[in-house]
Design an enzyme around this catalytic site. Structure first.
Site, PDB file in Angstrom:
ATOM      1  N   LEU A  27       0.825  -1.215   0.000  1.00 16.70           N
ATOM      2  CA  LEU A  27       0.000   0.000   0.000  1.00 16.70           C
ATOM      3  C   LEU A  27       0.856   1.261   0.000  1.00 16.70           C
ATOM      4  O   LEU A  27       0.452   2.289  -0.528  1.00 16.70           O
ATOM      5  CB  LEU A  27      -0.895   0.024   1.244  1.00 16.70           C
ATOM      6  CG  LEU A  27      -2.033  -0.994   1.307  1.00 16.70           C
ATOM      7  CD1 LEU A  27      -2.644  -0.999   2.697  1.00 16.70           C
ATOM      8  CD2 LEU A  27      -3.085  -0.698   0.252  1.00 16.70           C
ATOM      9  N   PHE A  32      10.018   4.619   8.111  1.00 17.19           N
ATOM     10  CA  PHE A  32      10.132   3.619   9.174  1.00 17.19           C
ATOM     11  C   PHE A  32       9.693   2.220   8.756  1.00 17.19           C
ATOM     12  O   PHE A  32      10.015   1.254   9.412  1.00 17.19           O
ATOM     13  CB  PHE A  32       9.247   4.032  10.366  1.00 17.19           C
ATOM     14  CG  PHE A  32       9.668   5.304  11.022  1.00 17.19           C
ATOM     15  CD1 PHE A  32       9.341   6.542  10.476  1.00 17.19           C
ATOM     16  CD2 PHE A  32      10.397   5.276  12.205  1.00 17.19           C
ATOM     17  CE1 PHE A  32       9.726   7.719  11.089  1.00 17.19           C
ATOM     18  CE2 PHE A  32      10.788   6.445  12.831  1.00 17.19           C
ATOM     19  CZ  PHE A  32      10.458   7.673  12.266  1.00 17.19           C
ATOM     20  N   ASP A 152       2.707  16.020  13.253  1.00 16.80           N
ATOM     21  CA  ASP A 152       2.995  15.844  11.819  1.00 16.80           C
ATOM     22  C   ASP A 152       1.714  15.825  10.999  1.00 16.80           C
ATOM     23  O   ASP A 152       1.536  14.978  10.121  1.00 16.80           O
ATOM     24  CB  ASP A 152       3.826  14.582  11.579  1.00 16.80           C
ATOM     25  CG  ASP A 152       4.516  14.599  10.215  1.00 16.80           C
ATOM     26  OD1 ASP A 152       4.612  15.697   9.608  1.00 16.80           O
ATOM     27  OD2 ASP A 152       4.943  13.537   9.753  1.00 16.80           O
TER      28      ASP A 152
END
Ligand code: ATP
Ligand code: MG
Ligand code: MG
Length: 420
Positions: A27, A32, A152
């Site tokens: 996806l 990370f 974020d």
């Protein structure tokens, strides 16, 4: 990055957690992790499987993300708060080490992709409002109930709630979930072949959706205003905030530098300390981008000034001069400002107030521009403590006017009925 300490290489049909999850297709990925669509054979549902890089710092980050998202899920049993839900987590050992894995509910495209599909022209304002309501619901929840700052917030981290179950997807349903190793090209070339196929599938799906929505619009007699917006008409938008890997607790020690550049608040640049209101700044930048299709502040390094200085200049061009009290308050203030509160290395700013920017550059009607500016300007206050909170924004007329009048009408009709 597919080496010791890095990503775990996944092939279609690989299994995880003792066979419970079966990988379907990739996806996305980030700094990370890689994220895979997986079939949960226990619940017969699709999920998003996030497989973290294995080095200790990534494992540490995963532990933090699991702690936060578990809390988000546990405190929202009714699934009303517009934040991603954690289904499960476990560790998976592979050739590159031991990887923390998180299983999330499967969501759709990000609103950044939505802006791209719409050719960077901005979304219809009613859709922008739908998305803003979802983001504010999430922020209210994480700020007030959990004491968390997201740090974020940006279009990439807002995902649409997927209304298309992959098993109902006309293209996917021909094959069904991939439960065993498929033969042929899907399996031998690794990522490239799968990506090429996926690209084709996506193109076809997008064209199909456009055709169906256009047909529906013509049947319903709906006349779309702008051609680019046709695909978005009549769809009830819901979305969720994701990517809680960088979040911090307001009452614990915090990182100095947070937020993706374009969404970074002035107090973070000046290092004068930040709290929940830093998320509100990023929210306003995100709302602007949804409405116009363009990033609100896109600073660049110049020959004799830094990216930070350009960023502050861009802010002042739209929002006016930064008050003296704020200018002198940061650890970095002296680097950028002289004692009169002017930028040292960037002079002659072109002041263009937000409402005028919206009419002149983005061709908003005077009324739409005034209303949107009226909503955004207080959130873009240079003084963090003066910015409205998420619940205060949720009560702003921009998000309530038409909606409220509809509800009020219904309410008054209901009460009339009850009296009789
Ligand atoms: P970052 O560098 O942004 O912190 P990351 O490694 O923490 O990246 P995420 O941002 O959580 O990873 O996820 C990477 C990508 O995977 C997302 O941008 C999105 O495209 C996709 N993705 C993540 N979660 C889901 C989900 N629940 N449903 C569908 N797609 C998802
Ligand atoms: Mg991300
Ligand atoms: Mg992340």
């Amino acid at each position: 990055s597919y080496r010791k300490g890095g990503y775990h290489a996944v092939r279609v049909a690989d299994t995880f957690a003792g066979g419970r999850y079966i990988a379907q297709r990739k996806l996305g990925w980030g700094q990370f992790s890689t994220v895979w669509l997986a079939y949960d054979s226990r619940t017969s549902k699709y999920v998003a499987l996030k497989i973290q890089k294995s080095a200790p710092e990534f494992a540490q980050a995963a532990i933090h993300e699991i702690e936060v998202v578990s809390a988000l899920t546990q405190n929202d049993p009714e699934n009303k708060k517009c934040v991603i839900r954690l289904v499960d987590h476990f560790k998976h050992t592979g050739p590159n080490g031991r990887h923390f894995c998180m299983v999330f509910e499967f969501l759709g495209d990000s609103i950044l992709q939505l802006i791209k599909y719409n050719r960077y022209k901005g979304l219809p304002l009613n859709r922008v409002k739908d998305i803003c309501r979802c983001i504010l619901t999430a922020l209210d929840y994480i700020h007030r109930q959990l004491g968390i700052i997201h740090t974020d917030l940006k279009p990439e981290n807002i995902l649409l709630v997927s209304t298309i179950n992959p098993s109902n997807d006309p293209i996917r349903s021909k094959t069904g979930p991939i439960l065993s190793k498929p033969v042929g090209s899907m399996n031998n070339g690794g990522g490239c072949v799968v990506n090429a196929i996926e690209k084709k599938l996506k193109q076809r799906a997008r064209r199909a959706v456009a055709r169906i929505t256009a047909r529906r619009a013509s049947l319903g007699g709906v006349r779309p205003v702008r051609k680019e917006n046709r695909c978005l008409d009549g769809i009830d938008f819901r979305c969720k905030v994701v990517d809680f890997g960088n979040t911090c607790w307001d009452n614990r020690p915090k990182a100095d530098e947070i937020q993706t550049r374009q969404y970074r608040a002035p107090e973070v640049i000046l290092q004068s300390g930040y709290t929940y209101s830093a998320d509100m700044w990023s929210f306003a930048c995100t709302a602007f981008e949804l409405a116009t299709g363009e990033v609100m502040f896109a600073p660049k390094t110049g020959q004799n000034f830094s990216e930070d200085e350009d960023h502050l200049a861009l802010m002042m061009e739209i929002l006016g001069k930064i008050p003296r009290k704020i200018v002198i308050g940061g650890l970095r203030s002296k680097d950028y400002f002289n004692r009169y509160g002017d930028l040292k290395r960037i002079r002659r700013l072109k002041h263009v107030p937000l409402a005028r920017l919206l009419t002149d550059k983005y061709k908003f009607s005077a009324n739409d521009a005034r209303e949107l500016a009226d909503f955004l300007i207080p959130i873009l206050d240079f003084a963090p403590e003066k910015r409205p909170t998420a619940p205060q924004c949720l009560r702003h007329p921009w998000l309530n006017k038409s909606f409220e009048s509809g509800v009020q009408k219904l309410d008054s009709e209901m009460s009339k009925l009850q009296i009789k």
